[in-house]
Design a protein around this motif. Structure first.
Motif, PDB file in Angstrom:
ATOM      1  N   GLU A 116      34.901  30.219  34.909  1.00  0.00           N
ATOM      2  CA  GLU A 116      35.519  30.114  36.093  1.00  0.00           C
ATOM      3  C   GLU A 116      34.674  29.291  37.117  1.00  0.00           C
ATOM      4  OE1 GLU A 116      38.523  29.867  38.098  1.00  0.00           O
ATOM      5  OE2 GLU A 116      38.850  31.418  36.466  1.00  0.00           O
ATOM      6  N   LEU A 117      35.393  28.077  37.536  1.00  0.00           N
ATOM      7  CA  LEU A 117      34.823  27.321  38.725  1.00  0.00           C
ATOM      8  C   LEU A 117      35.139  27.961  39.821  1.00  0.00           C
ATOM      9  CD1 LEU A 117      34.764  23.836  36.807  1.00  0.00           C
ATOM     10  CD2 LEU A 117      32.876  25.430  36.468  1.00  0.00           C
ATOM     11  N   ALA A 118      36.193  28.554  39.792  1.00  0.00           N
ATOM     12  CA  ALA A 118      36.498  28.627  41.610  1.00  0.00           C
ATOM     13  C   ALA A 118      35.479  30.029  41.854  1.00  0.00           C
ATOM     14  CB  ALA A 118      38.499  29.083  41.220  1.00  0.00           C
ATOM     15  N   THR A 119      35.749  29.939  43.048  1.00  0.00           N
ATOM     16  CA  THR A 119      35.073  30.984  43.595  1.00  0.00           C
ATOM     17  C   THR A 119      35.929  32.395  44.434  1.00  0.00           C
ATOM     18  OG1 THR A 119      34.697  29.942  46.157  1.00  0.00           O
ATOM     19  CG2 THR A 119      33.100  29.539  44.142  1.00  0.00           C
ATOM     20  N   GLY A 120      36.922  32.312  44.848  1.00  0.00           N
ATOM     21  CA  GLY A 120      37.891  32.898  45.170  1.00  0.00           C
ATOM     22  C   GLY A 120      37.372  33.082  46.683  1.00  0.00           C
ATOM     23  N   SER A 121      36.604  32.293  46.926  1.00  0.00           N
ATOM     24  CA  SER A 121      36.081  32.771  48.739  1.00  0.00           C
ATOM     25  C   SER A 121      37.212  31.440  49.571  1.00  0.00           C
ATOM     26  CB  SER A 121      34.932  32.409  49.208  1.00  0.00           C
ATOM     27  OG  SER A 121      34.399  31.270  48.265  1.00  0.00           O
ATOM     28  N   LEU A 131      53.966  35.363  50.145  1.00  0.00           N
ATOM     29  CA  LEU A 131      52.238  34.275  50.187  1.00  0.00           C
ATOM     30  C   LEU A 131      51.237  35.343  49.731  1.00  0.00           C
ATOM     31  CD1 LEU A 131      53.481  31.781  49.218  1.00  0.00           C
ATOM     32  CD2 LEU A 131      53.086  31.090  51.212  1.00  0.00           C
ATOM     33  N   ALA A 132      51.311  35.794  50.896  1.00  0.00           N
ATOM     34  CA  ALA A 132      49.815  37.088  51.197  1.00  0.00           C
ATOM     35  C   ALA A 132      49.050  37.120  49.988  1.00  0.00           C
ATOM     36  CB  ALA A 132      50.006  37.374  52.462  1.00  0.00           C
ATOM     37  N   GLU A 133      51.023  37.757  49.502  1.00  0.00           N
ATOM     38  CA  GLU A 133      49.977  39.071  48.274  1.00  0.00           C
ATOM     39  C   GLU A 133      49.886  38.088  47.116  1.00  0.00           C
ATOM     40  OE1 GLU A 133      53.030  42.284  45.359  1.00  0.00           O
ATOM     41  OE2 GLU A 133      53.009  41.632  47.467  1.00  0.00           O
ATOM     42  N   SER A 134      50.477  37.032  46.611  1.00  0.00           N
ATOM     43  CA  SER A 134      50.185  36.051  45.375  1.00  0.00           C
ATOM     44  C   SER A 134      49.120  35.234  46.592  1.00  0.00           C
ATOM     45  CB  SER A 134      51.135  34.983  45.542  1.00  0.00           C
ATOM     46  OG  SER A 134      52.447  35.220  45.388  1.00  0.00           O
ATOM     47  N   PHE A 135      48.841  35.363  47.265  1.00  0.00           N
ATOM     48  CA  PHE A 135      46.906  34.758  46.831  1.00  0.00           C
ATOM     49  C   PHE A 135      45.819  35.728  47.034  1.00  0.00           C
ATOM     50  CE2 PHE A 135      48.539  31.180  49.330  1.00  0.00           C
ATOM     51  CZ  PHE A 135      48.134  30.313  48.762  1.00  0.00           C
ATOM     52  N   LEU A 136      46.067  37.212  47.210  1.00  0.00           N
ATOM     53  CA  LEU A 136      45.494  38.274  46.778  1.00  0.00           C
ATOM     54  C   LEU A 136      45.404  38.416  45.476  1.00  0.00           C
ATOM     55  CD1 LEU A 136      46.046  41.060  49.407  1.00  0.00           C
ATOM     56  CD2 LEU A 136      44.140  39.503  49.282  1.00  0.00           C
ATOM     57  N   ARG A 137      46.336  38.282  44.645  1.00  0.00           N
ATOM     58  CA  ARG A 137      45.883  38.306  42.573  1.00  0.00           C
ATOM     59  C   ARG A 137      45.608  37.060  42.786  1.00  0.00           C
ATOM     60  NH1 ARG A 137      52.013  38.273  41.299  1.00  0.00           N
ATOM     61  NH2 ARG A 137      52.221  37.895  43.221  1.00  0.00           N
ATOM     62  N   ILE A 138      46.224  36.635  42.991  1.00  0.00           N
ATOM     63  CA  ILE A 138      45.332  35.059  42.095  1.00  0.00           C
ATOM     64  C   ILE A 138      43.116  35.462  42.637  1.00  0.00           C
ATOM     65  CG2 ILE A 138      44.646  32.573  43.195  1.00  0.00           C
ATOM     66  CD1 ILE A 138      47.263  32.103  43.696  1.00  0.00           C
ATOM     67  N   ARG A 139      42.916  35.998  43.880  1.00  0.00           N
ATOM     68  CA  ARG A 139      41.391  36.308  44.490  1.00  0.00           C
ATOM     69  C   ARG A 139      41.208  37.031  43.201  1.00  0.00           C
ATOM     70  NH1 ARG A 139      40.685  37.865  49.838  1.00  0.00           N
ATOM     71  NH2 ARG A 139      41.272  35.706  50.339  1.00  0.00           N
ATOM     72  N   HIS A 140      42.054  38.119  43.297  1.00  0.00           N
ATOM     73  CA  HIS A 140      41.811  39.218  42.277  1.00  0.00           C
ATOM     74  C   HIS A 140      41.329  38.362  40.708  1.00  0.00           C
ATOM     75  CE1 HIS A 140      42.231  43.187  40.181  1.00  0.00           C
ATOM     76  NE2 HIS A 140      42.627  42.693  38.974  1.00  0.00           N
ATOM     77  N   TRP A 141      42.428  37.593  40.023  1.00  0.00           N
ATOM     78  CA  TRP A 141      42.098  37.348  39.240  1.00  0.00           C
ATOM     79  C   TRP A 141      40.816  36.204  38.496  1.00  0.00           C
ATOM     80  CZ3 TRP A 141      43.712  38.544  34.624  1.00  0.00           C
ATOM     81  CH2 TRP A 141      45.394  39.727  34.386  1.00  0.00           C
ATOM     82  N   GLU A 143      38.057  36.619  40.472  1.00  0.00           N
ATOM     83  CA  GLU A 143      37.386  37.989  40.435  1.00  0.00           C
ATOM     84  C   GLU A 143      36.923  38.358  39.229  1.00  0.00           C
ATOM     85  OE1 GLU A 143      37.837  40.415  43.969  1.00  0.00           O
ATOM     86  OE2 GLU A 143      36.900  38.619  45.289  1.00  0.00           O
ATOM     87  N   LYS A 144      37.830  38.571  38.781  1.00  0.00           N
ATOM     88  CA  LYS A 144      37.733  38.804  37.047  1.00  0.00           C
ATOM     89  C   LYS A 144      37.450  38.196  35.879  1.00  0.00           C
ATOM     90  CE  LYS A 144      40.901  41.808  34.229  1.00  0.00           C
ATOM     91  NZ  LYS A 144      42.307  42.001  33.427  1.00  0.00           N
ATOM     92  N   ASN A 145      38.342  37.096  36.265  1.00  0.00           N
ATOM     93  CA  ASN A 145      37.060  36.286  35.504  1.00  0.00           C
ATOM     94  C   ASN A 145      35.847  35.632  35.713  1.00  0.00           C
ATOM     95  OD1 ASN A 145      40.126  35.338  34.240  1.00  0.00           O
ATOM     96  ND2 ASN A 145      40.382  33.705  35.140  1.00  0.00           N
ATOM     97  N   ARG A 146      35.276  35.329  37.092  1.00  0.00           N
ATOM     98  CA  ARG A 146      33.651  35.220  36.744  1.00  0.00           C
ATOM     99  C   ARG A 146      33.251  36.666  36.997  1.00  0.00           C
ATOM    100  NH1 ARG A 146      32.333  30.759  39.687  1.00  0.00           N
ATOM    101  NH2 ARG A 146      30.256  31.478  40.252  1.00  0.00           N
TER     102      ARG A 146
END
Length: 150
Positions: A116-121, A131-141, A143-146
């Motif tokens: 995973e290259l993204a940092t989620g920050s 839309l905010a909930e979708s972004f939080l889900r993406i951040r969660h995934w 962090e999980k992948n990292r």
């Protein structure tokens, strides 16, 4: 008690398993060739003092015709250094295009794994709650992948 090497040598020297010894000499000859010729040649066999060379593609025929002397010298070198391959004496080399193809070595079927290259920050200051909930889900995934990498 005989060793396995002695048993195999005894079997290969018997008349009914003679083609196995010949095949081993053919493989040795193909292994002596440069890699570009190894890919071009599907198989070789010896018949009536002619080295019959089956090609995998017609485009290689002209190039191998130009390099017949190389093949003859490798054949004589193999005969000189391997006594079991003394039968491989050829006066001429015949090239033909064959329908037979060597099976390519099977590649292992692996699933590629990427880190995973993204940092989620990233900022999630959005007015739309979906839309905010979708972004939080993406951040969660992310962090999980990292976390799985470590």
């Amino acid at each position: 008690m005989k060793s396995t090497g002695k048993i195999v040598e005894t079997l290969l020297s018997s008349s009914q398993f003679k083609p196995l010894g010949q095949h081993r000499c053919y493989r040795l000859f193909l292994d002596l060739l440069p890699p570009r010729f190894q890919h071009a040649i599907a198989f070789v066999t010896l018949k009536n003092r002619r080295l019959m060379v089956g090609l995998s593609h017609p485009g290689y025929k002209m190039e191998l015709n130009y390099n017949q002397e190389l093949l003859k010298s490798l054949l004589s070198t193999l005969r000189a250094h391997r006594s079991e391959c003394a039968f491989m004496e050829a006066d001429e080399i015949v090239f033909f295009v064959s329908k037979y193809r060597r099976r390519p070595e099977e590649e292992s079927a692996t699933v590629p794994r990427y880190s995973e290259l993204a940092t989620g920050s990233f900022e999630t200051k959005l007015e739309n709650p979906e839309l905010a909930e979708s972004f939080l889900r993406i951040r969660h995934w992310i962090e999980k992948n990292r976390g799985q990498e470590r």
